[in-house]
Design a protein around this motif. Structure first.
Motif, PDB file in Angstrom:
ATOM      1  N   GLN A  20      32.533  51.817  30.093  1.00 15.88           N
ATOM      2  CA  GLN A  20      33.659  52.255  30.920  1.00 15.88           C
ATOM      3  C   GLN A  20      33.235  52.546  32.357  1.00 15.88           C
ATOM      4  OE1 GLN A  20      34.325  55.786  31.924  1.00 15.88           O
ATOM      5  NE2 GLN A  20      35.955  54.896  33.172  1.00 15.88           N
ATOM      6  N   PRO A  21      32.107  53.217  32.595  1.00 20.29           N
ATOM      7  CA  PRO A  21      31.712  53.454  33.991  1.00 20.29           C
ATOM      8  C   PRO A  21      31.497  52.152  34.778  1.00 20.29           C
ATOM      9  CG  PRO A  21      30.515  54.933  32.548  1.00 20.29           C
ATOM     10  CD  PRO A  21      31.230  53.953  31.661  1.00 20.29           C
ATOM     11  N   LYS A  22      30.912  51.147  34.125  1.00 18.34           N
ATOM     12  CA  LYS A  22      30.689  49.871  34.820  1.00 18.34           C
ATOM     13  C   LYS A  22      32.018  49.213  35.150  1.00 18.34           C
ATOM     14  CE  LYS A  22      28.285  45.489  34.727  1.00 18.34           C
ATOM     15  NZ  LYS A  22      27.170  44.736  34.227  1.00 18.34           N
ATOM     16  N   ILE A  23      32.935  49.162  34.194  1.00 16.36           N
ATOM     17  CA  ILE A  23      34.248  48.566  34.433  1.00 16.36           C
ATOM     18  C   ILE A  23      34.972  49.329  35.546  1.00 16.36           C
ATOM     19  CG2 ILE A  23      36.544  48.141  33.432  1.00 16.36           C
ATOM     20  CD1 ILE A  23      34.466  46.176  32.437  1.00 16.36           C
ATOM     21  N   SER A  24      34.972  50.640  35.479  1.00 14.56           N
ATOM     22  CA  SER A  24      35.660  51.449  36.484  1.00 14.56           C
ATOM     23  C   SER A  24      35.090  51.225  37.884  1.00 14.56           C
ATOM     24  CB  SER A  24      35.579  52.936  36.123  1.00 14.56           C
ATOM     25  OG  SER A  24      36.356  53.188  34.977  1.00 14.56           O
ATOM     26  N   ARG A  25      33.774  51.092  37.974  1.00 14.49           N
ATOM     27  CA  ARG A  25      33.142  50.845  39.276  1.00 14.49           C
ATOM     28  C   ARG A  25      33.622  49.515  39.857  1.00 14.49           C
ATOM     29  NH1 ARG A  25      28.295  50.980  37.655  1.00 14.49           N
ATOM     30  NH2 ARG A  25      27.774  48.779  37.702  1.00 14.49           N
ATOM     31  N   HIS A  26      33.687  48.479  39.030  1.00 13.49           N
ATOM     32  CA  HIS A  26      34.126  47.169  39.507  1.00 13.49           C
ATOM     33  C   HIS A  26      35.624  47.153  39.819  1.00 13.49           C
ATOM     34  CE1 HIS A  26      30.395  44.975  39.295  1.00 13.49           C
ATOM     35  NE2 HIS A  26      30.134  45.579  38.158  1.00 13.49           N
ATOM     36  N   LEU A  27      36.412  47.863  39.023  1.00 11.72           N
ATOM     37  CA  LEU A  27      37.840  47.953  39.313  1.00 11.72           C
ATOM     38  C   LEU A  27      38.094  48.699  40.622  1.00 11.72           C
ATOM     39  CD1 LEU A  27      39.230  48.679  35.742  1.00 11.72           C
ATOM     40  CD2 LEU A  27      39.531  46.576  37.082  1.00 11.72           C
ATOM     41  N   ALA A  28      37.292  49.713  40.898  1.00 16.05           N
ATOM     42  CA  ALA A  28      37.419  50.439  42.165  1.00 16.05           C
ATOM     43  C   ALA A  28      37.117  49.513  43.341  1.00 16.05           C
ATOM     44  CB  ALA A  28      36.485  51.647  42.181  1.00 16.05           C
ATOM     45  N   HIS A  29      36.135  48.652  43.178  1.00 16.13           N
ATOM     46  CA  HIS A  29      35.808  47.694  44.228  1.00 16.13           C
ATOM     47  C   HIS A  29      36.994  46.757  44.479  1.00 16.13           C
ATOM     48  CE1 HIS A  29      33.064  45.248  46.686  1.00 16.13           C
ATOM     49  NE2 HIS A  29      33.741  44.227  46.203  1.00 16.13           N
ATOM     50  N   LEU A  30      37.586  46.250  43.407  1.00 17.02           N
ATOM     51  CA  LEU A  30      38.742  45.355  43.547  1.00 17.02           C
ATOM     52  C   LEU A  30      39.927  46.082  44.173  1.00 17.02           C
ATOM     53  CD1 LEU A  30      38.515  43.519  40.109  1.00 17.02           C
ATOM     54  CD2 LEU A  30      38.054  42.519  42.374  1.00 17.02           C
ATOM     55  N   ARG A  31      40.146  47.322  43.780  1.00 15.97           N
ATOM     56  CA  ARG A  31      41.236  48.128  44.343  1.00 15.97           C
ATOM     57  C   ARG A  31      40.996  48.408  45.827  1.00 15.97           C
ATOM     58  NH1 ARG A  31      40.409  53.044  42.011  1.00 15.97           N
ATOM     59  NH2 ARG A  31      39.241  53.490  43.893  1.00 15.97           N
ATOM     60  N   ASP A  32      39.790  48.813  46.167  1.00 17.27           N
ATOM     61  CA  ASP A  32      39.464  49.118  47.562  1.00 17.27           C
ATOM     62  C   ASP A  32      39.574  47.884  48.451  1.00 17.27           C
ATOM     63  OD1 ASP A  32      39.025  51.712  46.744  1.00 17.27           O
ATOM     64  OD2 ASP A  32      36.828  51.566  46.809  1.00 17.27           O
ATOM     65  N   ALA A  33      39.339  46.709  47.885  1.00 20.59           N
ATOM     66  CA  ALA A  33      39.454  45.463  48.638  1.00 20.59           C
ATOM     67  C   ALA A  33      40.912  45.010  48.764  1.00 20.59           C
ATOM     68  CB  ALA A  33      38.625  44.367  47.966  1.00 20.59           C
ATOM     69  N   GLY A  34      41.809  45.678  48.042  1.00 24.63           N
ATOM     70  CA  GLY A  34      43.225  45.328  48.107  1.00 24.63           C
ATOM     71  C   GLY A  34      43.616  44.189  47.174  1.00 24.63           C
ATOM     72  N   ILE A  35      42.731  43.844  46.244  1.00 28.69           N
ATOM     73  CA  ILE A  35      42.988  42.728  45.338  1.00 28.69           C
ATOM     74  C   ILE A  35      43.780  43.183  44.114  1.00 28.69           C
ATOM     75  CG2 ILE A  35      41.885  40.961  43.898  1.00 28.69           C
ATOM     76  CD1 ILE A  35      39.543  41.072  45.980  1.00 28.69           C
ATOM     77  N   THR A  36      43.571  44.423  43.703  1.00 25.08           N
ATOM     78  CA  THR A  36      44.324  44.969  42.576  1.00 25.08           C
ATOM     79  C   THR A  36      45.055  46.226  43.009  1.00 25.08           C
ATOM     80  OG1 THR A  36      42.450  46.283  41.798  1.00 25.08           O
ATOM     81  CG2 THR A  36      42.722  44.081  40.832  1.00 25.08           C
ATOM     82  N   GLN A  37      45.992  46.625  42.181  1.00 27.88           N
ATOM     83  CA  GLN A  37      46.685  47.888  42.388  1.00 27.88           C
ATOM     84  C   GLN A  37      46.725  48.634  41.074  1.00 27.88           C
ATOM     85  OE1 GLN A  37      50.216  45.920  43.933  1.00 27.88           O
ATOM     86  NE2 GLN A  37      51.388  46.705  42.199  1.00 27.88           N
ATOM     87  N   VAL A  38      46.976  49.929  41.166  1.00 26.39           N
ATOM     88  CA  VAL A  38      46.900  50.823  40.018  1.00 26.39           C
ATOM     89  C   VAL A  38      48.275  51.404  39.719  1.00 26.39           C
ATOM     90  CG1 VAL A  38      45.861  52.972  39.167  1.00 26.39           C
ATOM     91  CG2 VAL A  38      44.537  51.446  40.608  1.00 26.39           C
ATOM     92  N   ARG A  39      48.532  51.566  38.420  1.00 20.00           N
ATOM     93  CA  ARG A  39      49.726  52.277  37.969  1.00 20.00           C
ATOM     94  C   ARG A  39      49.269  53.292  36.939  1.00 20.00           C
ATOM     95  NH1 ARG A  39      53.224  52.181  33.619  1.00 20.00           N
ATOM     96  NH2 ARG A  39      52.206  50.368  32.675  1.00 20.00           N
ATOM     97  N   ARG A  40      49.670  54.528  37.135  1.00 22.18           N
ATOM     98  CA  ARG A  40      49.319  55.578  36.178  1.00 22.18           C
ATOM     99  C   ARG A  40      50.533  55.866  35.301  1.00 22.18           C
ATOM    100  NH1 ARG A  40      44.469  57.776  37.467  1.00 22.18           N
ATOM    101  NH2 ARG A  40      43.759  57.381  39.578  1.00 22.18           N
ATOM    102  N   ASP A  41      50.253  56.061  34.023  1.00 21.48           N
ATOM    103  CA  ASP A  41      51.291  56.402  33.064  1.00 21.48           C
ATOM    104  C   ASP A  41      50.695  57.444  32.125  1.00 21.48           C
ATOM    105  OD1 ASP A  41      53.444  56.569  31.374  1.00 21.48           O
ATOM    106  OD2 ASP A  41      53.258  54.535  30.578  1.00 21.48           O
ATOM    107  N   GLY A  42      50.927  58.709  32.431  1.00 15.71           N
ATOM    108  CA  GLY A  42      50.311  59.791  31.668  1.00 15.71           C
ATOM    109  C   GLY A  42      48.805  59.746  31.849  1.00 15.71           C
ATOM    110  N   THR A  43      48.081  59.617  30.753  1.00 15.21           N
ATOM    111  CA  THR A  43      46.620  59.568  30.831  1.00 15.21           C
ATOM    112  C   THR A  43      46.101  58.146  31.044  1.00 15.21           C
ATOM    113  OG1 THR A  43      46.430  59.362  28.430  1.00 15.21           O
ATOM    114  CG2 THR A  43      46.344  61.592  29.357  1.00 15.21           C
ATOM    115  N   TRP A  44      46.985  57.160  30.962  1.00 10.06           N
ATOM    116  CA  TRP A  44      46.577  55.761  31.087  1.00 10.06           C
ATOM    117  C   TRP A  44      46.536  55.341  32.545  1.00 10.06           C
ATOM    118  CZ3 TRP A  44      44.780  54.394  26.605  1.00 10.06           C
ATOM    119  CH2 TRP A  44      45.350  54.887  25.445  1.00 10.06           C
ATOM    120  N   VAL A  45      45.558  54.518  32.883  1.00 12.49           N
ATOM    121  CA  VAL A  45      45.449  53.925  34.203  1.00 12.49           C
ATOM    122  C   VAL A  45      45.464  52.411  34.024  1.00 12.49           C
ATOM    123  CG1 VAL A  45      44.053  53.707  36.292  1.00 12.49           C
ATOM    124  CG2 VAL A  45      44.112  55.885  35.058  1.00 12.49           C
ATOM    125  N   PHE A  46      46.514  51.788  34.535  1.00  5.68           N
ATOM    126  CA  PHE A  46      46.695  50.349  34.392  1.00  5.68           C
ATOM    127  C   PHE A  46      46.402  49.643  35.708  1.00  5.68           C
ATOM    128  CE2 PHE A  46      49.423  52.177  31.142  1.00  5.68           C
ATOM    129  CZ  PHE A  46      49.110  51.403  30.039  1.00  5.68           C
TER     130      PHE A  46
END
Length: 115
Positions: free
Chosen positions: A41-67
């Motif tokens: 999970q830490p490795k995936i989260s680190r790479h997802l943060a990179h994609l988010r910071d680059a503007g390639i992905t976006q995040v949606r929170r739903d309770g405890t879930w992060v999509f």
């Protein structure tokens, strides 16, 4: 978006695999990507943060879930590159294996049908 930002993101295997799954599934939770890629999970989260910071992905929170999903406001040329990359790899062994692990996942988070 400068081209080097996109290609730097696509140049990493983990980020590329995440993007291919997001393009195929539209939206995935961090836990689903962790299961599909069989990585921590830490490795995936680190790479997802990179994609988010680059503007390639976006995040949606739903309770405890992060999509995560591919950002909707990407320039047309970026969407074209991502589509061509997906189309060229849609039947590849890596994506096929990642999708098989995802489909076998028990306890996938519920989806809000309105999104």
């Amino acid at each position: 978006m400068p081209p080097e930002v996109l290609f730097r993101a696509l140049g990493d295997t983990t980020r590329l695999r995440c993007l291919m799954l997001l393009l195929r599934e539209r939206e995935l939770c961090v836990c689903e990507l962790t299961e599909a890629l069989a990585l921590s999970q830490p490795k995936i989260s680190r790479h997802l943060a990179h994609l988010r910071d680059a503007g390639i992905t976006q995040v949606r929170r739903d309770g405890t879930w992060v999509f995560y999903r591919v950002a909707e406001d990407l320039p047309a040329w970026v969407r074209a590159v991502l589509k061509a990359t997906f189309d060229g790899n849609a039947n590849g062994e890596t994506l096929t294996q990642d999708l098989a692990r995802l489909k076998q996942m028990i306890g996938r988070p519920p989806r809000d049908c309105s999104t």
